[in-house]
Design a protein around this motif. Structure first.
Motif, PDB file in Angstrom:
ATOM      1  N   LEU A  18      17.288  65.428 -36.678  1.00  0.00           N
ATOM      2  CA  LEU A  18      18.428  64.599 -36.292  1.00  0.00           C
ATOM      3  C   LEU A  18      19.311  64.305 -37.506  1.00  0.00           C
ATOM      4  N   ALA A  19      18.678  64.017 -38.650  1.00  0.00           N
ATOM      5  CA  ALA A  19      19.431  63.740 -39.877  1.00  0.00           C
ATOM      6  C   ALA A  19      20.249  64.952 -40.302  1.00  0.00           C
ATOM      7  N   LEU A  20      19.653  66.138 -40.241  1.00  0.00           N
ATOM      8  CA  LEU A  20      20.361  67.363 -40.609  1.00  0.00           C
ATOM      9  C   LEU A  20      21.509  67.639 -39.637  1.00  0.00           C
ATOM     10  N   LYS A  21      21.264  67.402 -38.363  1.00  0.00           N
ATOM     11  CA  LYS A  21      22.307  67.591 -37.359  1.00  0.00           C
ATOM     12  C   LYS A  21      23.463  66.616 -37.593  1.00  0.00           C
ATOM     13  N   SER A  22      23.132  65.403 -37.984  1.00  0.00           N
ATOM     14  CA  SER A  22      24.153  64.393 -38.252  1.00  0.00           C
ATOM     15  C   SER A  22      25.018  64.805 -39.441  1.00  0.00           C
ATOM     16  N   LEU A  23      24.394  65.353 -40.472  1.00  0.00           N
ATOM     17  CA  LEU A  23      25.141  65.840 -41.630  1.00  0.00           C
ATOM     18  C   LEU A  23      26.031  67.024 -41.249  1.00  0.00           C
ATOM     19  N   GLU A  24      25.516  67.867 -40.379  1.00  0.00           N
ATOM     20  CA  GLU A  24      26.310  69.004 -39.913  1.00  0.00           C
ATOM     21  C   GLU A  24      27.549  68.534 -39.161  1.00  0.00           C
ATOM     22  N   ARG A  25      27.415  67.485 -38.385  1.00  0.00           N
ATOM     23  CA  ARG A  25      28.537  66.999 -37.579  1.00  0.00           C
ATOM     24  C   ARG A  25      29.672  66.446 -38.444  1.00  0.00           C
ATOM     25  N   VAL A  26      29.343  65.977 -39.636  1.00  0.00           N
ATOM     26  CA  VAL A  26      30.396  65.480 -40.537  1.00  0.00           C
ATOM     27  C   VAL A  26      30.676  66.489 -41.655  1.00  0.00           C
ATOM     28  N   ASN A  27      30.246  67.733 -41.432  1.00  0.00           N
ATOM     29  CA  ASN A  27      30.582  68.858 -42.307  1.00  0.00           C
ATOM     30  C   ASN A  27      30.135  68.674 -43.752  1.00  0.00           C
ATOM     31  N   ILE A  28      28.892  68.208 -43.904  1.00  0.00           N
ATOM     32  CA  ILE A  28      28.373  68.018 -45.256  1.00  0.00           C
ATOM     33  C   ILE A  28      26.896  68.436 -45.350  1.00  0.00           C
ATOM     34  N   LEU A  29      26.492  69.310 -44.439  1.00  0.00           N
ATOM     35  CA  LEU A  29      25.099  69.752 -44.376  1.00  0.00           C
ATOM     36  C   LEU A  29      24.635  70.394 -45.680  1.00  0.00           C
ATOM     37  N   GLU A  30      25.529  71.107 -46.359  1.00  0.00           N
ATOM     38  CA  GLU A  30      25.140  71.817 -47.581  1.00  0.00           C
ATOM     39  C   GLU A  30      24.729  70.876 -48.708  1.00  0.00           C
ATOM     40  N   LYS A  31      25.047  69.573 -48.564  1.00  0.00           N
ATOM     41  CA  LYS A  31      24.697  68.591 -49.597  1.00  0.00           C
ATOM     42  C   LYS A  31      23.419  67.820 -49.256  1.00  0.00           C
ATOM     43  N   ALA A  32      22.684  68.250 -48.246  1.00  0.00           N
ATOM     44  CA  ALA A  32      21.541  67.485 -47.733  1.00  0.00           C
ATOM     45  C   ALA A  32      20.539  67.113 -48.819  1.00  0.00           C
ATOM     46  N   TYR A  33      20.280  68.015 -49.749  1.00  0.00           N
ATOM     47  CA  TYR A  33      19.241  67.747 -50.743  1.00  0.00           C
ATOM     48  C   TYR A  33      19.814  67.488 -52.134  1.00  0.00           C
ATOM     49  N   ALA A  34      21.108  67.211 -52.178  1.00  0.00           N
ATOM     50  CA  ALA A  34      21.747  66.829 -53.436  1.00  0.00           C
ATOM     51  C   ALA A  34      21.536  65.339 -53.686  1.00  0.00           C
ATOM     52  N   ARG A  35      21.545  64.956 -54.940  1.00  0.00           N
ATOM     53  CA  ARG A  35      21.473  63.539 -55.289  1.00  0.00           C
ATOM     54  C   ARG A  35      22.789  62.878 -54.880  1.00  0.00           C
ATOM     55  N   SER A  36      22.700  61.752 -54.227  1.00  0.00           N
ATOM     56  CA  SER A  36      23.896  61.110 -53.673  1.00  0.00           C
ATOM     57  C   SER A  36      24.933  60.760 -54.739  1.00  0.00           C
ATOM     58  N   SER A  37      24.484  60.464 -55.940  1.00  0.00           N
ATOM     59  CA  SER A  37      25.397  60.086 -57.018  1.00  0.00           C
ATOM     60  C   SER A  37      26.299  61.235 -57.449  1.00  0.00           C
ATOM     61  N   THR A  38      25.960  62.471 -57.088  1.00  0.00           N
ATOM     62  CA  THR A  38      26.765  63.625 -57.491  1.00  0.00           C
ATOM     63  C   THR A  38      27.918  63.894 -56.522  1.00  0.00           C
ATOM     64  N   LEU A  39      27.987  63.160 -55.424  1.00  0.00           N
ATOM     65  CA  LEU A  39      29.002  63.388 -54.401  1.00  0.00           C
ATOM     66  C   LEU A  39      30.287  62.629 -54.713  1.00  0.00           C
ATOM     67  N   SER A  40      31.391  63.145 -54.210  1.00  0.00           N
ATOM     68  CA  SER A  40      32.661  62.433 -54.316  1.00  0.00           C
ATOM     69  C   SER A  40      32.659  61.229 -53.382  1.00  0.00           C
ATOM     70  N   GLY A  41      33.669  60.374 -53.536  1.00  0.00           N
ATOM     71  CA  GLY A  41      33.744  59.197 -52.687  1.00  0.00           C
ATOM     72  C   GLY A  41      33.848  59.550 -51.213  1.00  0.00           C
ATOM     73  N   GLY A  42      34.670  60.541 -50.903  1.00  0.00           N
ATOM     74  CA  GLY A  42      34.815  60.957 -49.515  1.00  0.00           C
ATOM     75  C   GLY A  42      33.536  61.525 -48.944  1.00  0.00           C
ATOM     76  N   GLN A  43      32.813  62.298 -49.752  1.00  0.00           N
ATOM     77  CA  GLN A  43      31.532  62.854 -49.301  1.00  0.00           C
ATOM     78  C   GLN A  43      30.516  61.742 -49.067  1.00  0.00           C
ATOM     79  N   GLN A  44      30.501  60.755 -49.953  1.00  0.00           N
ATOM     80  CA  GLN A  44      29.570  59.637 -49.781  1.00  0.00           C
ATOM     81  C   GLN A  44      29.879  58.861 -48.500  1.00  0.00           C
ATOM     82  N   GLN A  45      31.163  58.705 -48.187  1.00  0.00           N
ATOM     83  CA  GLN A  45      31.498  57.983 -46.961  1.00  0.00           C
ATOM     84  C   GLN A  45      31.070  58.772 -45.731  1.00  0.00           C
TER      85      GLN A  45
END
Length: 257
Positions: free
Chosen positions: A125-152
């Motif tokens: 479900l978590a992976l599907k949720s990330l896919e729905r907001v077009n950020i699935l490729e960042k699933a296993y990245a550290r959250s601090s490495t994401l841009s502000g928009g990606q974090q939102q």
């Protein structure tokens, strides 16, 4: 359905946060709350899930009082309410998927979540949720490495994984650029339309409220001064809400998209 009846909030320093609010939000509505800073927008939003305690009145969620709820009952009611913050509210040192899975905490036992033992269906479900907001490729990245928009967008995915029936968004685009703002607002509108999730969002920009919301509630000094369809919210209506002519930084100039 969300029903606020005679809801008021008075702070110890005498500031009036909310004054006798009577509002009913129907299931599936996309409601934008607008007004000047200090008008009571965040107080209203945070009162609905009890992040802010009201001074008087009652708030019902699907006919049950969240104002009177406590213990397990309150936790169960909050499970259906997702919250999206301006500051994203992610654990920056954790992975993206771990942050999204935190939306499943209320659905699992404390011990299981303490040791990150989530059922396989929750991970899917978590992976599907990330896919729905077009950020699935960042699933296993550290959250601090994401841009502000990606974090939102991760915070939106968390609300999706929570399977929230209501999403409360407190100025979710305030720190984002116009392109990223469009991505975030499109995601929320898609969730609203496809999942019939009720959205209540505080917005700074007038054009965003007009473009995305179906209904606009205007607050001034803790009181509702406008409540009606978004398409009827003319410049004159916003000038009444703001108590003055609109300024350039309260508009986006033209619709984004």
């Amino acid at each position: 359905m969300i029903e606020l009846t005679n809801v008021s909030k008075h702070y110890p320093n005498g500031v009036k946060g909310l004054a006798n609010i009577n509002v009913t939000i129907n299931k599936g509505e996309f409601v934008a709350i607008v007004g000047l800073s200090g008008a009571g927008k965040s107080t209203l939003l945070r009162s609905i899930n009890r992040l802010t305690e009201t001074s008087s009145g009652d708030i019902l969620i699907d006919g049950e009082s969240i104002t009177a709820a406590s213990g397990k009952k309150l936790r169960l009611m909050r499970r259906d309410i997702g919250m999206i913050f301006q500051s994203f509210n992610l654990v920056k040192r954790s992975t993206v998927i771990r942050n999204v899975l935190s939306g499943r905490v209320a659905h699992n036992g404390t011990l299981r979540t303490l040791f990150n033992f989530f059922p396989e269906n929750d991970v899917k479900l978590a992976l599907k949720s990330l896919e729905r907001v077009n950020i699935l490729e960042k699933a296993y990245a550290r959250s601090s490495t994401l841009s502000g928009g990606q974090q939102q967008r991760v915070s939106i995915a968390r609300a999706l994984a929570q399977e929230a029936k209501i999403i409360l968004a407190d100025e979710p685009t305030a720190s984002l650029d116009p392109v990223t703002t469009k991505q975030v607002m499109d995601d929320l509108k898609k969730i609203n339309e496809e999942d019939d999730v009720t959205i209540m969002i505080n917005l700074h920009f007038v054009d965003l409220a007009r473009q995305y919301a179906t209904r606009i509630i205007g607050l001034q000094a803790g009181e509702v001064v406008y409540d009606g369809p978004a398409h009827e919210a003319t410049d004159a209506v916003f000038e009444k809400i703001y108590g003055r002519p609109l300024q350039e930084d309260e508009l986006l100039g033209e619709e984004i998209g």
